[in-house]
Each structure stands twice: as structure tokens, then as C-alpha cells.
Design an enzyme around this catalytic site. Sequence first.
Site, short mmCIF file in Angstrom:
data_model
loop_
_atom_site.label_atom_id
_atom_site.label_comp_id
_atom_site.label_asym_id
_atom_site.label_seq_id
_atom_site.Cartn_x
_atom_site.Cartn_y
_atom_site.Cartn_z
N ARG A 164 0.85 -1.19 0.00
CA ARG A 164 0.00 0.00 0.00
C ARG A 164 0.89 1.24 0.00
NH1 ARG A 164 -2.76 3.13 4.74
NH2 ARG A 164 -3.63 4.75 3.43
N HIS B 296 -2.85 11.10 0.71
CA HIS B 296 -2.34 10.90 2.07
C HIS B 296 -1.73 12.22 2.54
CE1 HIS B 296 -0.99 7.49 4.94
NE2 HIS B 296 -0.66 8.63 5.54
N GLU C 175 -7.42 8.71 6.26
CA GLU C 175 -7.67 9.33 7.56
C GLU C 175 -8.12 10.79 7.50
OE1 GLU C 175 -4.22 8.72 10.01
OE2 GLU C 175 -4.52 6.57 10.06
N ASN D 76 -7.53 1.99 9.58
CA ASN D 76 -6.20 2.19 10.15
C ASN D 76 -6.38 2.23 11.65
OD1 ASN D 76 -5.26 2.59 7.57
ND2 ASN D 76 -4.79 4.77 7.83
N TYR E 55 -4.27 1.69 15.62
CA TYR E 55 -3.00 1.52 16.29
C TYR E 55 -3.12 1.11 17.75
CZ TYR E 55 -0.57 3.39 12.26
OH TYR E 55 -0.07 3.54 11.00
N GLU F 172 -3.66 -0.13 7.92
CA GLU F 172 -2.50 0.29 8.73
C GLU F 172 -2.64 -0.25 10.13
OE1 GLU F 172 -1.41 4.48 9.06
OE2 GLU F 172 -1.83 4.75 6.94
C1 GBH Z 1 -1.23 7.04 10.66
O1 GBH Z 1 -2.09 7.81 11.43
C2 GBH Z 1 -0.88 7.73 9.38
O2 GBH Z 1 -1.74 7.33 8.34
C3 GBH Z 1 0.55 7.52 8.97
O3 GBH Z 1 0.88 8.41 7.94
C4 GBH Z 1 1.45 7.67 10.17
O4 GBH Z 1 2.80 7.64 9.84
C5 GBH Z 1 1.11 6.58 11.14
O5 GBH Z 1 -0.22 6.69 11.51
C6 GBH Z 1 1.91 6.58 12.42
O6 GBH Z 1 1.59 7.69 13.20
O7 GBH Z 1 -2.68 13.12 20.02
O8 GBH Z 1 -4.64 14.28 19.22
O9 GBH Z 1 -2.58 14.48 18.03
C7 GBH Z 1 -2.35 7.30 12.70
C8 GBH Z 1 -3.56 7.90 13.34
C9 GBH Z 1 -4.42 9.64 14.62
C10 GBH Z 1 -2.46 8.56 15.33
C11 GBH Z 1 -4.09 10.80 15.50
C12 GBH Z 1 -2.10 9.72 16.19
C13 GBH Z 1 -2.81 11.53 17.41
C14 GBH Z 1 -3.94 12.26 17.96
N1 GBH Z 1 -3.21 8.98 14.19
N2 GBH Z 1 -3.28 10.40 16.63
S1 GBH Z 1 -3.43 13.64 18.88
#
Ligand code: GBH
Length: 613
Positions: free
Chosen positions: A85, A131, A178, A331, A333, A397
Site C-alpha cells: 500500500r 495521504h 484518515e 487504520n 494503532y 494500517e
Molecule cells: C497514521 O495515522 C498515518 O496514516 C501515517 O501516515 C502515520 O505515519 C502513522 O499513523 C503513524 O503515526 O494526540 O490528538 O494528536 C495514525 C492515526 C491519529 C495517530 C491521530 C495519532 C494523534 C492524535 N493517528 N493520533 S493527537
Amino acid sequence: MATDASLAKLVKKLPKDFLAGFATAAFQIEGSTDKGGRGPSIWDGFSRIPGKTLDGGNGDVATDSYRLWRQDIALLKNYGVRAYRFSLSWSRIIPLGGRNDPVNPEGIKFYSDFIDALLEAKITPFVTLYHWDLPQALHDRYGGWLNKEEITKDFTNYAKVCFQHFGDRVKHWLTLNEPWCVAVLGYGRGVFAPGRSSDRVRSPDPVNPETVHPLLRTGGDSKTEPYIVAHSLLISHAHAVKLYRDEFKHFQKGEIGITLNGDYYMPYDDDPANATAGQRALDFHIGWYADPVYLGHYPEYMKEVLGDRLPTFTPEEIALVHGSSDFYGMNTYTTCLAKNGGDDEFQGNTIYTFTRPDGTDLGCQAQCGWLQAYAPGFRLLLNYLYKRYKLPIYVTENGFACKGENDITVEEAVNDTDRINYFKGNTQALLDAIADGVEIKSYFPWSFLDNFEWADGYGTRFGVTYVNYQTQERTPKKSSAFLMKVRLYSPFIIGLCLLLEGGGSRFHRKFGESGPELACLGRGGSTKWEFGDWMARRKRRHCKRVRVLSWSGDGRRKPGPTAGTRQTACVYSPDPRILGSSPRMWLPSTLATHIFHDTDRLTDVFTLFVRYI
Ligand code: GBH
């Protein structure tokens, strides 16, 4: 925790068309931002402003993948992935971004060659159109995502150019990655490009407001802009999908959808107020986008708290948005504990914590504050999404950044135990969710390489491959070996491996000069038997490369190869890319052993992993 071997056994049960690979994004890996006719994106300038990234890093070089892409594909191939991807850089394809702006042939050629090389390597391209790297020219010209009328037309035109040039070979499209992050982090918190927010220290008003587009005359408004931007994103996405379905799908025969970020929010304890808070958090993170796309409306709770700050869909708009994704793109985490309270609107006025009521942590802490490993949450989220939105899920993801990984040597960093444990737990959770009845069609760990981690710069490493940013040298971390070992990447090349007396040369004829890579994977556990070495020696004559990844029997010593005994055996793979239309290829063999007559044991004990080089 499950052993690698028991996981590997389960992984074999994944659906035949399951896509496993890695994910990346253009701005995070390509670099060469001023090469090949590319125009600037909003992240180019934003990341160069001092203070916007933690270590001052920007995207000018990143992992240099615009230049090193052949090497990257070779490594992906080595990892045995079935899919990859990646995202396209809009401003590489249309440097100024707009529908009347010229298309850049060099950009088209770059991605076209890239896609060809992936296919050549038997890797399925899974392509994200957007993205986060909006062409700077569109932001300046009319306010980018703030301007629904304009951006919808330009995004749809960009999508059309991509379908026209790549849709003959790309069968899996994602419109947006996202949108929550684009809206909230880019226009609410101001931590991502274009960095707009109500905070005038972070985002001052323009010095000469009369020289900029009316939508950009202030530094931003966190109370309204994120919702306007989100609305434009949803509608632009839906137009691109409609275009694909109307004009391309009938002959290109691909699928298209959106991918949303979303973590799981478990109630902090059994206080019902915290359960409600958890649902509010899910509504604000996921429902904001998923409810319109899959259910046809914004979540009730959002309408209630936002009132007229939440744009309304016209009947035509919602008809377009509702049903605009062929699948659920996910996605994810982490998992948080949700507590009622707080005034963070973007979190649904919910407090997030990783600390349980008894003071313990939910899971292993990552480099980033927002991420702890908690596999049961992954399973719960998969179940929640499938039940609520009722579509097959592509996990696009999922990944982990080990704490302190940037502060140690590469020799130390490759021992990424926390990342291995994360993937181990989540692979098990994914398989459990499948057993729960959830339809899951892909798994793309984030990320193939350490890369530009947005506002974190280069200090946060998410890769299964270590990147030395001075030399651009790539070193596989142990997590990549783990993912190969559980055979996530070739769950259905079940085969036997009795390639003896002529078998190898049949292979040789079949696969040509380059020869396949043959690797024998045992089930782990007991004696490493000389068969492995013997087979390697034997096959080296016929195949360019043989790798015996591991070999083990079931505890009992097996009879060794006996010269002169002919037996029939075959390599079996229902994957047509491996053996063509016939699922098996018969091989004469001289391996005398009764266990080979029992096909179940055979696939269990001997697994042949066949890949092209
Ligand atoms: C992904 O987003 C992205 O698609 C990717 O590009 C990135 O490298 C990867 O994660 C790793 O980070 O604390 O309020 O700022 C992940 C989703 C959503 C995770 C927002 C971090 C932080 C919220 N992200 N979150 S805040």
C-alpha cells in the site's frame, strides 16, 4: 501468548485472497520534492518551518524512495509480501493540482514504472490517492479543503487522471487516508499542514490579508474549519468514487473506498457514564466519517453538540456519500480507556487514558504518547466496526514505534521486541476476530520503512526496516522476520517440498533462468534436522536461491533422504500466481518417508514457500 508456530498454523486459514503487505505514504518516503517536475505540497513548506516538527526534519529527502524505489521493491519482494500500500503524490502528477492545470508526464511515468515493477514482482498495488499532501497551489488559490466547490472538482479530476493512467493495473483504490487527521490535526489543532487553528501563536493571521484568498484571511478557526474541511473531504471522496463506478469500474474491475483512522475506546470502568463517553469518542473519531459513508448521516451526538457548526448534507450530497465505499478501510494503532469529562471537542468531550483504575498501564508504551499495545482492543474494534457497518474490512494500517529506538545503534534497534510482541498480539487478535465471524481482507503493517513521521520528524520509527538517514541504508529489523515466519505473507502457498531427482529441474524449466526461491519452513519447536541443509545443497543446483528459513520435525527423528527411491510429490498452491492455472505441480522425488503420504501432516510439517526472485 501464542507461539510463532501455532500462529503460523492459524495464519494458513486466512482467506485465499487475503492481502498482506506493508503500507507507506508518498510524502513520508519519496523525498526529491523538487525533482521530476513535482510541484510543492502543503507539507513541503510546513515541515520546513522551524518548530513544526520535533527534530526539525522535513520531507526533502525522507527515505529517498523516489530514487531508491527499485531497491525498495527488491526488499519488499524479499519480505515475500503479496501487496503493497502506497500513496500517489498529487503534486507529482498535477504540479499545480487543478483541473485546468497540466498533468506532469514524468510523474505519471514514475508511478507507472513503479506499478509495473510491483506487478512484475507479483506484488499487488493498493493505492491511496490522498495521504495529506495537498498541492500548495490549491491551498493558495482558493483555500484548499476549505473550499468545497473547487476542491471537489479538482480532486475528482485528479482521481480521474489516476484511474486513466493506472487503473488498468491498479485494482484496489483508496480515495483518502484518515480524513479525521486532515480536519482535526490540520485545521483544528494546527499540528499538521496547513497548520491552521484558533491559536494565534501557532497560526498567526496573514500579514497582508488582502493578498490572500478570502477563506485564508485569518489564521483559522478550530471551532468551524475542521467540520467544513471534513465535509469537503467526504464529498470529494464520494465524487471520485462515483466517477470510478460510472466510468471505470465496468472495465477496470477494481474496488474503491476510503480508509479511516480509529482506535478503540473502552470504558475506563463499569460506570455507565464512562461507557457513554467511550461511544462518544468512537462517534467523534470514526462515526464522523463512517456514519455518513455507511449509514447515510452524521452521528446524532455530533449534531447535538455542534449544532449549526456541523454542515448539513443536501439530499444530493448524502445520496452520493451514502454507500460510497466498497469496503471498510481501517487504520488502527491502539486502544484507550475512556472517561466521561474534559472539554476536548475532538475527542467527544471524553478523557483518554492508558492507566487503569488500579494504576497499571493498559499495554506496552510506544515512542509516541498516544500509542500503547493492547491486542484485545484490536479484536473488539474489528467486531464493533463489522457489526455496525456490515462490510468486509481491509486493515490498511497497524503498527508500533518502539520507545527510544532512535537513541540506540542500528545493531540494537533491529532487536525490536516490543514491535514483535505488538504484531504477535495483533495477528492473534485478527485471527480471533475472523473466528468471531468478522470478514477481514487485508493486513498492512505500518510501515515498510522507518520514515518521515509527520510532526514527529524522524525521531519516531515505525518501520520493520531500519533506515539510516545519513546513508539511506536499509536494515531489516527482527519484526520483519517475525512477520515472514508466521507466514502472514504467503498463507496459502501450502505445498510440499520434495524436490528431488528432476523435480528441481522441472521447476527450473517452469520458472526460467531466474528460478524461484524455495524456502522450507518448519513448524518450530524441535530438532533441526539435516534435511534442511541437504535440501539447500541439493536445490542450489536448480534454483538461483534457496533459503531454508527453519526446519524442524515433530519431535521424532524422520528418516533422511534416501537415494534412488522414487516417490511422487507435488508443490501445491491454490494461488494462480504461483503455479499458473493448475493448483499443483507434480514432482518426482526420492524422499522416502511415510509421513508424506499423509497430506495433512505434510502441509503441517513441510511447508514450501515458493517465490519468484
Ligand atoms: C497514521 O495515522 C498515518 O496514516 C501515517 O501516515 C502515520 O505515519 C502513522 O499513523 C503513524 O503515526 O494526540 O490528538 O494528536 C495514525 C492515526 C491519529 C495517530 C491521530 C495519532 C494523534 C492524535 N493517528 N493520533 S493527537
